[in-house]
Write a protein that holds these residues in place. Structure first.
Motif, PDB file in Angstrom:
ATOM      1  N   ARG A 263       7.953  26.777 -32.705  1.00 52.05           N
ATOM      2  CA  ARG A 263       6.894  26.192 -33.502  1.00 52.05           C
ATOM      3  C   ARG A 263       5.569  26.236 -32.747  1.00 52.05           C
ATOM      4  NH1 ARG A 263       9.342  21.494 -34.947  1.00 52.05           N
ATOM      5  NH2 ARG A 263       8.267  20.500 -33.237  1.00 52.05           N
ATOM      6  N   SER A 264       5.642  25.906 -31.471  1.00 54.86           N
ATOM      7  CA  SER A 264       4.390  25.821 -30.728  1.00 54.86           C
ATOM      8  C   SER A 264       3.867  27.207 -30.372  1.00 54.86           C
ATOM      9  CB  SER A 264       4.598  24.988 -29.466  1.00 54.86           C
ATOM     10  OG  SER A 264       5.592  25.578 -28.684  1.00 54.86           O
ATOM     11  N   LYS A 265       4.774  28.159 -30.077  1.00 54.96           N
ATOM     12  CA  LYS A 265       4.293  29.466 -29.622  1.00 54.96           C
ATOM     13  C   LYS A 265       4.291  30.510 -30.727  1.00 54.96           C
ATOM     14  CE  LYS A 265       3.804  28.735 -25.121  1.00 54.96           C
ATOM     15  NZ  LYS A 265       4.064  27.300 -25.041  1.00 54.96           N
ATOM     16  N   LYS A 266       4.939  30.203 -31.819  1.00 56.63           N
ATOM     17  CA  LYS A 266       5.031  31.164 -32.933  1.00 56.63           C
ATOM     18  C   LYS A 266       5.615  32.488 -32.465  1.00 56.63           C
ATOM     19  CE  LYS A 266       3.176  28.764 -36.236  1.00 56.63           C
ATOM     20  NZ  LYS A 266       4.206  27.972 -36.809  1.00 56.63           N
ATOM     21  N   ARG A 267       6.628  32.379 -31.654  1.00 56.09           N
ATOM     22  CA  ARG A 267       7.229  33.589 -31.122  1.00 56.09           C
ATOM     23  C   ARG A 267       8.726  33.365 -31.029  1.00 56.09           C
ATOM     24  NH1 ARG A 267       6.510  37.795 -26.635  1.00 56.09           N
ATOM     25  NH2 ARG A 267       8.721  37.976 -26.413  1.00 56.09           N
ATOM     26  N   THR A 268       9.489  34.368 -31.376  1.00 59.57           N
ATOM     27  CA  THR A 268      10.943  34.192 -31.311  1.00 59.57           C
ATOM     28  C   THR A 268      11.549  35.287 -30.451  1.00 59.57           C
ATOM     29  OG1 THR A 268      11.207  35.532 -33.280  1.00 59.57           O
ATOM     30  CG2 THR A 268      11.137  33.156 -33.589  1.00 59.57           C
ATOM     31  N   PHE A 269      12.692  34.974 -29.902  1.00 57.12           N
ATOM     32  CA  PHE A 269      13.455  35.971 -29.148  1.00 57.12           C
ATOM     33  C   PHE A 269      14.701  36.303 -29.959  1.00 57.12           C
ATOM     34  CE2 PHE A 269      11.347  33.414 -25.879  1.00 57.12           C
ATOM     35  CZ  PHE A 269      10.562  34.393 -25.323  1.00 57.12           C
ATOM     36  N   PRO A 270      14.776  37.509 -30.504  1.00 58.70           N
ATOM     37  CA  PRO A 270      15.939  37.818 -31.324  1.00 58.70           C
ATOM     38  C   PRO A 270      17.207  38.019 -30.493  1.00 58.70           C
ATOM     39  CG  PRO A 270      14.463  39.704 -31.225  1.00 58.70           C
ATOM     40  CD  PRO A 270      13.774  38.583 -30.515  1.00 58.70           C
TER      41      PRO A 270
ATOM     42  N   PRO B 161       8.012  37.685 -19.798  1.00 59.80           N
ATOM     43  CA  PRO B 161       7.555  37.205 -18.485  1.00 59.80           C
ATOM     44  C   PRO B 161       8.112  35.813 -18.164  1.00 59.80           C
ATOM     45  CG  PRO B 161       5.747  37.381 -20.058  1.00 59.80           C
ATOM     46  CD  PRO B 161       6.920  38.018 -20.691  1.00 59.80           C
ATOM     47  N   GLU B 162       8.158  35.536 -16.881  1.00 57.93           N
ATOM     48  CA  GLU B 162       8.867  34.335 -16.448  1.00 57.93           C
ATOM     49  C   GLU B 162       8.231  33.059 -16.975  1.00 57.93           C
ATOM     50  OE1 GLU B 162       9.672  34.202 -12.357  1.00 57.93           O
ATOM     51  OE2 GLU B 162      11.079  32.554 -12.560  1.00 57.93           O
ATOM     52  N   ASP B 163       6.893  33.042 -17.061  1.00 58.29           N
ATOM     53  CA  ASP B 163       6.272  31.794 -17.503  1.00 58.29           C
ATOM     54  C   ASP B 163       6.666  31.469 -18.941  1.00 58.29           C
ATOM     55  OD1 ASP B 163       4.678  34.148 -17.893  1.00 58.29           O
ATOM     56  OD2 ASP B 163       3.213  32.842 -18.876  1.00 58.29           O
ATOM     57  N   GLN B 164       6.887  32.521 -19.743  1.00 52.20           N
ATOM     58  CA  GLN B 164       7.343  32.265 -21.112  1.00 52.20           C
ATOM     59  C   GLN B 164       8.740  31.692 -21.121  1.00 52.20           C
ATOM     60  OE1 GLN B 164       7.036  35.312 -24.014  1.00 52.20           O
ATOM     61  NE2 GLN B 164       4.901  35.734 -23.520  1.00 52.20           N
ATOM     62  N   ARG B 165       9.574  32.268 -20.271  1.00 50.84           N
ATOM     63  CA  ARG B 165      10.950  31.767 -20.187  1.00 50.84           C
ATOM     64  C   ARG B 165      10.949  30.320 -19.735  1.00 50.84           C
ATOM     65  NH1 ARG B 165      13.731  35.767 -16.349  1.00 50.84           N
ATOM     66  NH2 ARG B 165      11.851  37.028 -16.296  1.00 50.84           N
ATOM     67  N   LYS B 166      10.119  30.048 -18.746  1.00 56.38           N
ATOM     68  CA  LYS B 166      10.080  28.675 -18.236  1.00 56.38           C
ATOM     69  C   LYS B 166       9.544  27.733 -19.293  1.00 56.38           C
ATOM     70  CE  LYS B 166      10.758  28.469 -13.526  1.00 56.38           C
ATOM     71  NZ  LYS B 166      10.258  28.771 -12.193  1.00 56.38           N
ATOM     72  N   ALA B 167       8.598  28.246 -20.072  1.00 55.04           N
ATOM     73  CA  ALA B 167       8.036  27.394 -21.114  1.00 55.04           C
ATOM     74  C   ALA B 167       9.103  27.008 -22.116  1.00 55.04           C
ATOM     75  CB  ALA B 167       6.897  28.139 -21.822  1.00 55.04           C
ATOM     76  N   LEU B 168       9.967  27.949 -22.420  1.00 58.16           N
ATOM     77  CA  LEU B 168      11.023  27.638 -23.385  1.00 58.16           C
ATOM     78  C   LEU B 168      11.984  26.614 -22.805  1.00 58.16           C
ATOM     79  CD1 LEU B 168      12.782  30.336 -25.499  1.00 58.16           C
ATOM     80  CD2 LEU B 168      13.916  28.242 -24.893  1.00 58.16           C
ATOM     81  N   LEU B 169      12.314  26.810 -21.551  1.00 56.56           N
ATOM     82  CA  LEU B 169      13.327  25.953 -20.926  1.00 56.56           C
ATOM     83  C   LEU B 169      12.663  24.833 -20.127  1.00 56.56           C
ATOM     84  CD1 LEU B 169      15.606  28.850 -19.685  1.00 56.56           C
ATOM     85  CD2 LEU B 169      15.923  27.464 -21.712  1.00 56.56           C
ATOM     86  N   LYS B 170      11.547  24.350 -20.646  1.00 60.42           N
ATOM     87  CA  LYS B 170      10.750  23.367 -19.901  1.00 60.42           C
ATOM     88  C   LYS B 170      11.540  22.143 -19.454  1.00 60.42           C
ATOM     89  CE  LYS B 170       7.241  22.180 -22.121  1.00 60.42           C
ATOM     90  NZ  LYS B 170       5.998  22.122 -22.861  1.00 60.42           N
ATOM     91  N   PRO B 171      12.343  21.588 -20.347  1.00 58.78           N
ATOM     92  CA  PRO B 171      12.986  20.328 -19.940  1.00 58.78           C
ATOM     93  C   PRO B 171      14.046  20.489 -18.864  1.00 58.78           C
ATOM     94  CG  PRO B 171      13.157  20.708 -22.318  1.00 58.78           C
ATOM     95  CD  PRO B 171      12.677  21.955 -21.702  1.00 58.78           C
ATOM     96  N   LEU B 172      14.372  21.722 -18.485  1.00 57.54           N
ATOM     97  CA  LEU B 172      15.456  21.902 -17.528  1.00 57.54           C
ATOM     98  C   LEU B 172      14.953  21.766 -16.101  1.00 57.54           C
ATOM     99  CD1 LEU B 172      17.384  24.971 -18.956  1.00 57.54           C
ATOM    100  CD2 LEU B 172      17.487  22.581 -19.607  1.00 57.54           C
ATOM    101  N   SER B 173      15.847  21.343 -15.240  1.00 62.47           N
ATOM    102  CA  SER B 173      15.509  21.303 -13.823  1.00 62.47           C
ATOM    103  C   SER B 173      15.575  22.729 -13.276  1.00 62.47           C
ATOM    104  CB  SER B 173      16.496  20.419 -13.078  1.00 62.47           C
ATOM    105  OG  SER B 173      17.743  21.064 -13.029  1.00 62.47           O
TER     106      SER B 173
END
Lengths: 671, 211
Positions: free
Chosen positions: A396-403, A412-424
């Motif tokens: 919703r926030s990024k308007k981007r999906t990973f099929p 890129p890693e920052d996108q991955r991290k953004a998705l998995l933000k709540p994880l340690s």
């Protein structure tokens, strides 16, 4: 006169029992040792990721293994092995303690001299021994022994010196002439004694009259109820009647839920209805929210209580709705595992009918069941810690999906991290590890070929060659050799060429499979919600989506580790022209890793074949290139085989089909 | 003498008794497995027969229509059987399905054939020669019905898609609303916090100035 003597001491019988025991014990023990060794190795080599479901799964599996091992097969086997070895050592001890009668009478041995001793020496020894063992000299308690020994010595001496006795010895093996002829039976006497005969008889009767027939009958009836794929006949009959060309995922689940397996093995507890209610409410809510579909009891024969229960639990599994009731959890595990197996039966039916759509839906469902992802949901749910809320928020926030997971890894890693933000951080690393372990297949090469010919002709046996590579390994390699990227690719190209050459040879010399690629063993799929372990495999097939037909039925590929060349042979189309197919590579356990690509099959008339002389010309050309020259030679040799080879299977197939047709016709006539 | 006769008799008797017991049990066990009908009840056939036997006289064109309906049902069955036969045969040969299914299928096939002949005979009673082309007519009618169904299906599918799209839109809007709501709350809270802090600072400053 023949005379039977039973084995009084039981020596021979013991030998017999001992050898039979050893025959069973040794392989069993070796196998057991190997098994435990392998188990230990497997346990050491296994790396589960650290997410919650994975941990609980590994704990559960370990417990189950222990339980089953202690209670059932292994236990009985270990007991047998231990008892067997105890009996074995007891018998061995007994045999070693019992004195064995000397069967062969040897005068040299009695006189304690080597064979071929001089006559004077024999006389000397005899005199010495006869003095020692003379009955008159014997101590009182050993008188008899001495006498016997003395007689023996005299006999032996006579044999070696006297003509007559020597003749006797040579003819009958004994100086006294012909001995009474005895036959031994290697059975202990207690077994055949009159008083025990009833017991023996009863034992035999029980073993061969009752136990053996009942055992065989039970096995026979049980196996008769199962098909070749170990699915109950009743289930397959149901599947055959219910599976339609356009069955949806929901229909498939409905059909699965009616399986006779569940009817027979699933216990319906009175408490079930009550404990299913909260699950059903959650499922209804989820289905309504996510897909706008209603979840309800199926109609017709799918409405039996067991069907409903199976359906609810499958949906709960796919939607990852937590089931709390211990009994239901066990049922769900059984259902999910059996369902994946049953799907193979459904697939068989869809394949025989050549339905592309329903086959691919069945494969979808197999992936979904293994990964507990509702068909059509994001493939990223395969990763640990990822759930729908997380994904939706990101999308919703990024308007981007990973099929697919692959796309996710490529980001890129920052996108991955953004998705998995709540994880340690640890959790993130875990997640990435699992993502990398998911096979990512790429096509290196896909083409059609006819053995020995450069073009595809009408009526030839076409070989579809598909070379696949698991993308993960490439990723690692390129990361390692960042600077030498060019070199790496060059090497790859060279390898490719070699492979191609190999392919050509293989296509010609059929039956010789490449072994070198499949040396590595594939590890079980990461499937934390699947109750058992799942070795992933792939279906490779050709189909035509335009007409919803399967052209070439799937081949099961179990070992795509790094690289794999797959060859599928099929009879080519009967008419010349260009055909557009798609080839499919579909996993049974991973979501979003499937390959599908359009491919053209150009079939030409046989008159378009280059004349034979042409090939001769090309052979003389690559003389300087030794490998190519060899290749051409091989090809030429293969042609003679290929000309007589390919038509063979066709002619073989035809009469076979005819036979079967006539068989079935006569069957129906009889009926 | 007595024992020499007794023993063989006992042996023979025992053998016969054991065999007959086995055959009895086996027959009872196999008799249980009934053949499940492949098709459901033939409603059209029953309707036609009911019309024939009704106490009030039925006009002939009704009977003909009913017979045509029956023929249509039979055509559907025949098509089904012709389609299913080769795959079933292949599956049976591969050992993927059991013999029972095949038995069921052959029974259904024979029944359908008999039914077809019955319909032909029945048609000929109305008009000589109708039996020859009743199934052609019926097949055409079946085809027509199929097309109707396809049209209907397309319509419903379109509706369903529209409905889903709408639902998706609604959900997104709702989520946006929820988000804006939570955002607003958040802002409000932050504003409050800032105000409080300001107040605190002011107080501190006041105390300072007093000193």
């Amino acid at each position: 006169m023949a005379q039977y003597t039973y084995d009084e001491q039981g020596v021979t019988f013991n030998y017999f029992v001992l050898s039979v025991l050893a025959l069973f014990l040794v392989p069993l023990t070796l196998q057991w040792i190997y098994q435990t060794f392998k188990d230990a190795k497997a346990k050491a080599g296994k790396t589960y990721c650290n997410c919650e479901p994975c941990k609980s799964k590994s704990a559960r599996l370990a417990a189950a293994r222990k339980r089953s091992a202690v209670r059932h097969v292994a236990n009985a086997r270990i007991l047998f092995i231990v008892l067997g070895w105890i009996l074995f050592s007891f018998l061995a001890y007994k045999i070693s303690m019992t004195e064995v009668h000397k069967v062969v009478w040897d005068p040299y041995d009695i006189l304690q001299i080597p064979e071929g001793t001089e006559l004077s020496d024999i006389k000397k020894t005899y005199r010495k021994l006869s003095l020692v063992y003379h009955p008159d000299k014997a101590p009182k308690d050993q008188a008899e022994e001495y006498e016997a020994k003395f007689v023996e010595i005299t006999k032996a001496y006579k044999v070696l010196t006297d003509e007559d006795t020597r003749k006797n010895y040579e003819e009958y093996g004994h100086p006294d002439g012909k001995q009474s002829y005895t036959m031994g039976i290697a059975l202990p006497k207690w077994l055949v004694e009159g008083s025990n005969s009833y017991f023996t008889l009863a034992f035999y009767g029980l073993l061969f009259g009752i136990l053996l027939p009942t055992h065989i009958a039970r096995w026979w009836y049980r196996s008769r109820r199962l098909t070749k794929d170990r699915i109950l006949n009743g289930s397959m009959a149901l599947f055959f009647k219910e599976l339609k060309e356009n069955s949806t995922h929901r229909d498939l689940i409905d059909i699965l839920s009616t399986s006779v397996e569940f009817k027979e093995k699933l216990t319906i507890r009175p408490s079930d209805e009550a404990s299913l209610v909260p699950i059903v409410t959650i499922i209804k809510e989820e289905m309504e929210n996510r897909y706008g579909q209603k979840f309800e009891k199926s109609k017709r024969q799918f409405s039996a209580p067991y069907c409903y229960k199976v359906k609810v639990l499958i949906y709960a599994h796919l939607l990852r709705v937590e089931v709390t009731d211990a009994g239901l959890i066990k049922d769900q595990q059984f259902i999910v595992e059996t369902s994946v197996h049953l799907l193979n039966g459904l697939l068989q039916i869809a394949l025989v009918k050549l339905w592309l759509q329903s086959s691919s839906r069945i494969m979808d469902l197999s992936q979904s069941l293994v990964q507990a992802i509702f068909p059509g949901e994001s493939a990223l749910l395969q990763l640990p810690y990822v759930n729908n809320a997380l994904l939706r928020q990101y999308y919703r926030s990024k308007k981007r999906t990973f099929p697919s997971v692959q796309k996710f890894l490529d980001a890129p890693e920052d996108q991955r991290k953004a998705l998995l933000k709540p994880l340690s951080n640890d959790q993130y690393l875990d997640c990435m590890e699992v993502a990398k372990a998911i096979p990512q297949l790429h096509t290196l090469k896909a083409e059609f070929r006819v053995a020995g010919d450069s073009i595809l002709t009408v009526g030839a046996i076409v070989t579809f060659i598909l070379k696949l590579q698991n993308g993960v390994v490439v990723g690692v390699e390129s990361a390692k050799t960042n600077g030498k990227g060019v070199e790496q690719s060059e090497i790859n190209e060279k390898e490719d060429e070699d492979d191609e050459a190999l392919d050509a040879v293989d296509a010609i010399i059929e039956g010789k499979k490449e072994i070198k690629e499949s040396d590595e063993r594939i590890s079980p799929a990461h499937a934390p919600y699947f109750p058992g372990e799942k070795k992933p495999y792939w279906w490779v097939y050709l189909g035509d989506p335009k007409v919803n037909r399967i052209i070439v039925p799937p081949q099961k590929i179990t070992d795509i580790v790094t690289k794999k060349t797959i060859k599928i042979q099929f009879p080519g189309p009967p008419k010349a022209g260009t055909y557009t197919f798609s080839y499919f590579v579909r996993s049974d356990s991973f979501v979003g890793t499937d390959l599908r690509q359009d491919i053209k099959l150009v079939i030409q008339e046989p008159s378009d074949l280059p004349p034979e002389d042409d090939i001769d010309d090309t052979i003389s050309e690559p003389d300087e290139d030794s490998i190519a020259g060899q290749m051409k030679l091989m090809r030429e040799q293969g042609i003679s085989g290929a000309i007589s080879g390919p038509p063979k299977p066709q002619t073989n197939q035809k009469p076979k089909a005819d036979d079967n047709d006539s068989d079935t016709d006569s069957d129906s006539d009889d009926d | 003498m007595a024992t020499s006769l007794l023993l063989p008799t006992a042996y023979l008797g025992g053998c016969i008794a054991a065999m007959s017991a086995f055959s009895f049990v086996y027959r009872r066990a196999t008799a249980v497995s009934e053949i499940e009908p492949w098709f459901g009840p033939n409603v059209e056939k029953e309707q036609y027969i009911a019309l024939l036997n009704s106490s009030t006289p039925v006009p002939e064109h009704h009977l003909r229509a009913a017979l045509l309906r029956r023929a249509m049902a039979d055509v559907k069955r025949l098509v089904h059987i012709q389609q299913e036969k080769p795959p079933l045969n292949a599956l049976l040969r591969a050992g993927t399905v059991g013999d029972d299914l095949w038995k069921e299928f052959t029974v259904a096939e024979q029944e359908t054939m008999a039914e077809l002949q019955e319909v032909v005979a029945e048609a000929n009673t109305y008009k000589e020669g109708w039996g020859q082309n009743i199934f052609t007519t019926a097949a055409q009618m079946v085809e027509h019905e199929k097309q109707k169904v396809v049209l209907e299906e397309m319509k419903t599918r379109k509706e369903e898609e529209e409905r889903l799209a709408k639902l998706q839109e609604e959900r997104e809007q709702r989520e946006i609303k929820d988000k804006s709501k939570t955002d607003a709350e958040k802002r409000e809270r932050e504003a409050k916090k800032a105000a409080e802090e300001l107040l605190k600072q002011e107080e501190v400053e006041k105390v300072k100035t007093k000193k």
